[in-house]
Enzyme design. Structure first.
Site, short mmCIF file in Angstrom:
data_model
loop_
_atom_site.label_atom_id
_atom_site.label_comp_id
_atom_site.label_asym_id
_atom_site.label_seq_id
_atom_site.Cartn_x
_atom_site.Cartn_y
_atom_site.Cartn_z
N GLN A 26 -7.67 10.12 -28.66
CA GLN A 26 -8.86 9.55 -28.03
C GLN A 26 -9.03 8.11 -28.46
O GLN A 26 -8.63 7.71 -29.54
CB GLN A 26 -10.10 10.38 -28.33
CG GLN A 26 -10.55 10.41 -29.76
CD GLN A 26 -11.67 11.41 -29.97
OE1 GLN A 26 -11.57 12.56 -29.57
NE2 GLN A 26 -12.74 10.98 -30.62
N GLY A 27 -9.63 7.38 -27.54
CA GLY A 27 -9.89 5.97 -27.78
C GLY A 27 -11.23 5.59 -27.19
O GLY A 27 -11.84 6.35 -26.44
N TYR A 28 -11.67 4.39 -27.54
CA TYR A 28 -13.01 3.93 -27.17
C TYR A 28 -12.93 2.65 -26.35
O TYR A 28 -12.35 1.66 -26.80
CB TYR A 28 -13.85 3.73 -28.43
CG TYR A 28 -14.08 5.06 -29.09
CD1 TYR A 28 -15.16 5.85 -28.72
CD2 TYR A 28 -13.17 5.57 -30.01
CE1 TYR A 28 -15.33 7.10 -29.28
CE2 TYR A 28 -13.34 6.82 -30.57
CZ TYR A 28 -14.43 7.59 -30.19
OH TYR A 28 -14.60 8.84 -30.73
N LEU A 29 -13.53 2.71 -25.16
CA LEU A 29 -13.70 1.51 -24.35
C LEU A 29 -14.91 0.74 -24.83
O LEU A 29 -14.99 -0.47 -24.68
CB LEU A 29 -13.86 1.89 -22.87
CG LEU A 29 -12.63 2.53 -22.24
CD1 LEU A 29 -12.97 3.13 -20.89
CD2 LEU A 29 -11.51 1.51 -22.12
#
Length: 167
Positions: A26-29
């Site tokens: 998972q990653g964050y915009l």
């Protein structure tokens, strides 16, 4: 408005681990606490999630399935580093627990989460539950991606003691 009511705990021992989990990246915009925007890709599914400000154990949460191929491309746009973990789901006395075993820069950290219908809902804690960390921002996934567990001062000190490099 859809809400998430969740309590988080450290895991005290490995007795909970009974089978395989699923791999999550998972990653964050956006990591802005007012509007966290996350992309999550599992073994065979993906989601776009938008979370609002946390108050106690509650926050607004909007989650939408997206094609895994879109998620893979969106992860390339996310702030670095990405989080990698294995998630296990366990039922215990009427509640489902998600146990996240982190990898990479967050290796060594295992967090158990339980979602509730209300903040005052009673939940019986399994014997493998450790200290509660609900509301401690260090344990928010968005913060772990910015400030990994391995970089926390107490973790650096413990690692130095184990390797004999405590100077």
């Amino acid at each position: 408005m859809p809400v998430e009511i969740e309590r988080k705990f450290l895991v005290a021992d490995p007795s909970w681990k009974t089978g395989p989990g699923c791999t999550l990246r998972q990653g964050y915009l956006s990591r802005d606490p007012q509007r966290i925007v996350r992309i999550r890709l599992s073994d065979d599914a993906a989601w776009l999630t938008i979370k609002g400000t946390t108050s106690g154990a509650t926050r607004a949460e909007f989650e939408y399935p997206i094609p895994p191929s879109d998620a893979a491309e969106l992860l390339a746009l996310c702030e670095r580093p990405l989080l990698e973990k294995t998630r296990y789901r366990i039922e215990y006395r009427g509640h489902y627990w998600d146990i996240d075993e982190f990898h990479g820069d967050n290796a060594g950290l295992i967090i158990a989460e339980v979602e509730l219908k209300t903040e005052s809902e009673h939940v019986e804690l399994p014997q493998w539950i450790g200290a509660e960390v609900t509301g401690d921002p260090r344990y928010y996934n968005s913060n772990l991606s910015k400030h990994p567990y391995s970089q926390w001062p107490e973790q650096k000190t413990a690692a130095a003691l184990l390797t004999g490099n405590s100077k």
